[in-house]
Scaffold this motif. Structure first.
Motif, mmCIF file in Angstrom:
data_model
loop_
_atom_site.group_PDB
_atom_site.id
_atom_site.type_symbol
_atom_site.label_atom_id
_atom_site.label_comp_id
_atom_site.label_asym_id
_atom_site.label_seq_id
_atom_site.Cartn_x
_atom_site.Cartn_y
_atom_site.Cartn_z
ATOM 1 N N UNK A 1 0.837 -1.215 0.000
ATOM 2 C CA UNK A 1 0.000 0.000 0.000
ATOM 3 C C UNK A 1 0.867 1.259 0.000
ATOM 4 N N UNK A 2 1.906 1.259 0.785
ATOM 5 C CA UNK A 2 2.799 2.419 0.801
ATOM 6 C C UNK A 2 3.474 2.593 -0.554
ATOM 7 N N UNK A 3 3.900 1.489 -1.149
ATOM 8 C CA UNK A 3 4.512 1.551 -2.476
ATOM 9 C C UNK A 3 3.528 2.131 -3.490
ATOM 10 N N UNK A 4 2.299 1.625 -3.465
ATOM 11 C CA UNK A 4 1.286 2.078 -4.423
ATOM 12 C C UNK A 4 0.959 3.553 -4.221
ATOM 13 N N UNK A 5 0.851 3.992 -2.982
ATOM 14 C CA UNK A 5 0.593 5.413 -2.713
ATOM 15 C C UNK A 5 1.742 6.272 -3.238
ATOM 16 N N UNK B 1 -1.496 4.881 -15.632
ATOM 17 C CA UNK B 1 -0.855 4.210 -14.495
ATOM 18 C C UNK B 1 -1.424 4.708 -13.173
ATOM 19 N N UNK B 2 -1.742 5.988 -13.096
ATOM 20 C CA UNK B 2 -2.349 6.530 -11.874
ATOM 21 C C UNK B 2 -3.719 5.893 -11.637
ATOM 22 N N UNK B 3 -4.474 5.728 -12.679
ATOM 23 C CA UNK B 3 -5.791 5.072 -12.569
ATOM 24 C C UNK B 3 -5.632 3.644 -12.045
ATOM 25 N N UNK B 4 -4.680 2.892 -12.618
ATOM 26 C CA UNK B 4 -4.439 1.520 -12.152
ATOM 27 C C UNK B 4 -4.102 1.510 -10.663
ATOM 28 N N UNK B 5 -3.249 2.410 -10.252
ATOM 29 C CA UNK B 5 -2.835 2.453 -8.839
ATOM 30 C C UNK B 5 -3.985 2.853 -7.924
ATOM 31 N N UNK B 6 -4.811 3.795 -8.371
ATOM 32 C CA UNK B 6 -5.986 4.165 -7.567
ATOM 33 C C UNK B 6 -6.922 2.962 -7.420
ATOM 34 N N UNK B 7 -7.030 2.158 -8.463
ATOM 35 C CA UNK B 7 -7.877 0.962 -8.399
ATOM 36 C C UNK B 7 -7.316 -0.040 -7.386
ATOM 37 N N UNK B 8 -6.020 -0.189 -7.339
ATOM 38 C CA UNK B 8 -5.407 -1.067 -6.338
ATOM 39 C C UNK B 8 -5.675 -0.558 -4.920
#
Length: 170
Positions: A114-118, A161-168
């Motif tokens: 989660x920290x990585x994705x943020x 890529x931002x959209x993908x990360x927000x989905x995660x």
């Protein structure tokens, strides 16, 4: 990011590009592109770090997700550097110059997904905002439609890529 333009000022075109862009305009655009190139390089290193060090129940999925992201960013890095060369300037290529020009921070090590994705979401959105801030200026003030069009494509990739990360992150 450093406001010192000495990093770019020390580089001069190997051959003047006679593409209809004034030399002072192509120099300003090259600085913007080299800043983007620096952001992309820092982001690439961060994604590789996370790819190697992620842990948790979604390890394999995230390991592969990060791999697809850094492969896409690697291609983008090459395209940005080539765009700088197309308008007659040197592309930055030294790590210390990337760090000096980049808006992004390397960050601390973390194995927490989660920290990585943020962190990655923030970086993709930072790059998106930087590009959005400059696309009209590149087209209108510097009269470089080619770089404007190129940057819009890069911006769209970072938005994806931002959209993908927000989905995660949910």
């Amino acid at each position: 990011m450093s406001t010192n333009t000495s990093v770019v000022e020390k580089h001069h075109p190997t051959v003047s590009a006679n593409t209809g862009i004034l030399p002072k305009n192509s120099e300003a655009v090259a600085l913007i592109l080299n800043t983007l190139l620096s952001d992309e390089q820092v982001l690439y290193a961060k994604i590789r770090n996370y790819h190697w060090n992620v842990e948790g129940p979604s390890f394999m999925e995230l390991h592969k997700f990060y791999e697809s992201m850094y492969e896409a960013i690697a291609d983008q890095i090459d395209d940005v550097a080539e765009r700088v060369r197309k308008i007659g300037h040197f592309a930055e290529g030294r790590l210390k110059d990337f760090i000096e020009l980049s808006h992004l921070e390397e960050g601390e090590y973390t194995k927490d997904p989660r920290e990585q994705q943020k962190n990655l979401l923030d970086d993709h959105e930072t790059i998106t905002r930087f590009i959005r801030e400059h696309v009209d200026e590149i087209a209108d003030k510097y009269r470089d439609a080619g770089s404007n069009d190129f940057l819009i494509g890069v911006m769209k990739e970072h938005e994806k890529w931002a959209w993908f990360l927000r989905a995660y992150l949910g």
